[in-house]
Structure formats: structure tokens, C-alpha cells
Scaffold this motif. Structure first.
Motif, PDB file in Angstrom:
ATOM      1  N   SER A  68       0.843  -1.186   0.000  1.00 49.79           N
ATOM      2  CA  SER A  68       0.000   0.000   0.000  1.00 49.79           C
ATOM      3  C   SER A  68       0.886   1.246   0.000  1.00 49.79           C
ATOM      4  O   SER A  68       1.496   1.570   1.015  1.00 49.79           O
ATOM      5  CB  SER A  68      -0.916   0.016   1.220  1.00 49.79           C
ATOM      6  OG  SER A  68      -1.607   1.251   1.282  1.00 49.79           O
ATOM      7  N   VAL A  69       0.939   1.910  -1.141  1.00 49.18           N
ATOM      8  CA  VAL A  69       1.758   3.112  -1.259  1.00 49.18           C
ATOM      9  C   VAL A  69       1.272   4.179  -0.284  1.00 49.18           C
ATOM     10  O   VAL A  69       2.069   4.821   0.397  1.00 49.18           O
ATOM     11  CB  VAL A  69       1.746   3.638  -2.712  1.00 49.18           C
ATOM     12  CG1 VAL A  69       2.418   4.986  -2.810  1.00 49.18           C
ATOM     13  CG2 VAL A  69       2.422   2.642  -3.632  1.00 49.18           C
ATOM     14  N   ASP A  70      -0.043   4.371  -0.199  1.00 49.03           N
ATOM     15  CA  ASP A  70      -0.580   5.390   0.716  1.00 49.03           C
ATOM     16  C   ASP A  70      -0.180   5.109   2.157  1.00 49.03           C
ATOM     17  O   ASP A  70       0.221   6.010   2.890  1.00 49.03           O
ATOM     18  CB  ASP A  70      -2.101   5.483   0.606  1.00 49.03           C
ATOM     19  CG  ASP A  70      -2.571   6.150  -0.675  1.00 49.03           C
ATOM     20  OD1 ASP A  70      -1.723   6.688  -1.421  1.00 49.03           O
ATOM     21  OD2 ASP A  70      -3.785   6.139  -0.931  1.00 49.03           O
ATOM     22  N   ALA A  71      -0.282   3.852   2.574  1.00 48.53           N
ATOM     23  CA  ALA A  71       0.082   3.501   3.950  1.00 48.53           C
ATOM     24  C   ALA A  71       1.575   3.716   4.185  1.00 48.53           C
ATOM     25  O   ALA A  71       1.979   4.226   5.234  1.00 48.53           O
ATOM     26  CB  ALA A  71      -0.296   2.057   4.252  1.00 48.53           C
ATOM     27  N   ALA A  72       2.402   3.355   3.214  1.00 50.30           N
ATOM     28  CA  ALA A  72       3.853   3.553   3.339  1.00 50.30           C
ATOM     29  C   ALA A  72       4.187   5.040   3.408  1.00 50.30           C
ATOM     30  O   ALA A  72       5.035   5.451   4.208  1.00 50.30           O
ATOM     31  CB  ALA A  72       4.572   2.892   2.165  1.00 50.30           C
ATOM     32  N   GLU A  73       3.525   5.838   2.582  1.00 52.47           N
ATOM     33  CA  GLU A  73       3.767   7.285   2.615  1.00 52.47           C
ATOM     34  C   GLU A  73       3.341   7.879   3.948  1.00 52.47           C
ATOM     35  O   GLU A  73       4.072   8.671   4.540  1.00 52.47           O
ATOM     36  CB  GLU A  73       3.022   7.983   1.478  1.00 52.47           C
ATOM     37  CG  GLU A  73       3.696   7.840   0.146  1.00 52.47           C
ATOM     38  CD  GLU A  73       2.976   8.551  -0.983  1.00 52.47           C
ATOM     39  OE1 GLU A  73       3.530   8.556  -2.087  1.00 52.47           O
ATOM     40  OE2 GLU A  73       1.855   9.092  -0.780  1.00 52.47           O
ATOM     41  N   ARG A  74       2.172   7.485   4.424  1.00 49.97           N
ATOM     42  CA  ARG A  74       1.680   8.019   5.710  1.00 49.97           C
ATOM     43  C   ARG A  74       2.646   7.669   6.845  1.00 49.97           C
ATOM     44  O   ARG A  74       2.945   8.497   7.691  1.00 49.97           O
ATOM     45  CB  ARG A  74       0.286   7.483   6.022  1.00 49.97           C
ATOM     46  CG  ARG A  74      -0.793   8.050   5.130  1.00 49.97           C
ATOM     47  CD  ARG A  74      -2.169   7.497   5.490  1.00 49.97           C
ATOM     48  NE  ARG A  74      -2.703   8.104   6.698  1.00 49.97           N
ATOM     49  CZ  ARG A  74      -3.288   9.301   6.755  1.00 49.97           C
ATOM     50  NH1 ARG A  74      -3.403  10.024   5.667  1.00 49.97           N
ATOM     51  NH2 ARG A  74      -3.754   9.766   7.895  1.00 49.97           N
ATOM     52  N   GLN A  75       3.139   6.442   6.852  1.00 52.83           N
ATOM     53  CA  GLN A  75       4.079   6.023   7.882  1.00 52.83           C
ATOM     54  C   GLN A  75       5.370   6.836   7.788  1.00 52.83           C
ATOM     55  O   GLN A  75       5.893   7.304   8.803  1.00 52.83           O
ATOM     56  CB  GLN A  75       4.387   4.537   7.761  1.00 52.83           C
ATOM     57  CG  GLN A  75       5.384   4.056   8.793  1.00 52.83           C
ATOM     58  CD  GLN A  75       5.670   2.580   8.672  1.00 52.83           C
ATOM     59  OE1 GLN A  75       4.914   1.829   8.070  1.00 52.83           O
ATOM     60  NE2 GLN A  75       6.770   2.152   9.251  1.00 52.83           N
ATOM     61  N   ALA A  76       5.882   7.020   6.578  1.00 53.49           N
ATOM     62  CA  ALA A  76       7.117   7.780   6.390  1.00 53.49           C
ATOM     63  C   ALA A  76       6.937   9.233   6.833  1.00 53.49           C
ATOM     64  O   ALA A  76       7.818   9.806   7.491  1.00 53.49           O
ATOM     65  CB  ALA A  76       7.568   7.713   4.934  1.00 53.49           C
TER      66      ALA A  76
END
Length: 113
Positions: A68-76
Motif C-alpha cells: 500500500s503506497v498510501d500507507a507507506a507514505e503516511r508512515q514515512a
């Protein structure tokens, strides 16, 4: 609001990411190569500081296998904001918007953790 204690002992409250990813657009209406995430941070003053973190979309093509790109971005972005607040870097300005840009390298490094 979650509370973070900086290295200097300052107590900081922040809401977490309130919005994002939001596609940005160029003045001519074309899509920008950036998406942004928005948050509010309370740093002991009655006012809060708005934080916008811009993420380049180009990193997405360099990170195969991310579910999940969105989840990875949010975490970063969460890690970036928390790290910034804990490290007592340049103070955020209240009553205005504080802008930060993340790089492809920062995004990829965060996903490797």
C-alpha cells in the motif's frame, strides 16, 4: 492529541496526519509531481503550527512490492514529523504553515525499515 517529548524536554502535541495524500497541481492546471500531507502541531503556545510535508510521486516506481503506497507514505511522513519534533530542530512557526519536502531517498529508506 498524542504527545511527544522532544530531546530538550519540551512537550509537543500533534494530531497526526489530518489530510493526505492530496494531489498538488501546477498553476497551469497540470498535475504536480508532488502529493502533500497536512498536520497540526501544538508546541506549548495557544496557537498551533500547520505542517505540510510534500512527497515526490517518483519514489513509488522505485519501490516494488509495497502493498500500500498510501500507507507507506503516511508512515514515512509520520516518522519524519515525529523525528523533526523530537530532535529540536528549527522551531515550527505558529500561526503559519511550515513546509517540508521529502526526497525519494528518504521515502525509500523509510520503507526499508
Amino acid at each position: 492529541m498524542p504527545v511527544i517529548r522532544s530531546d530538550a524536554g519540551v512537550v509537543i502535541a500533534w494530531s497526526g496526519i489530518q489530510a493526505g495524500p492530496i494531489q498538488e497541481y501546477e498553476p497551469i492546471g497540470a498535475e504536480s509531481p508532488w502529493v502533500r500531507y497536512e498536520a497540526e502541531v501544538g508546541i506549548g503556545n495557544p496557537e498551533t503550527a500547520k505542517v505540510i510535508v510534500r512527497v515526490p510521486k517518483t519514489w513509488r516506481g522505485q519501490a516494488p512490492g509495497i502493498w500500500s503506497v498510501d500507507a507507506a507514505e503516511r508512515q514515512a511522513v509520520n516518522e519524519f514529523i515525529e523525528g523533526y519534533l523530537k530532535a529540536d530542530k528549527k522551531p515550527l512557526e505558529t500561526g503559519t504553515t511550515n513546509y517540508f519536502n521529502m526526497s525519494d531517498e528518504q521515502m525509500l529508506e523509510s520503507c526499508r525499515k
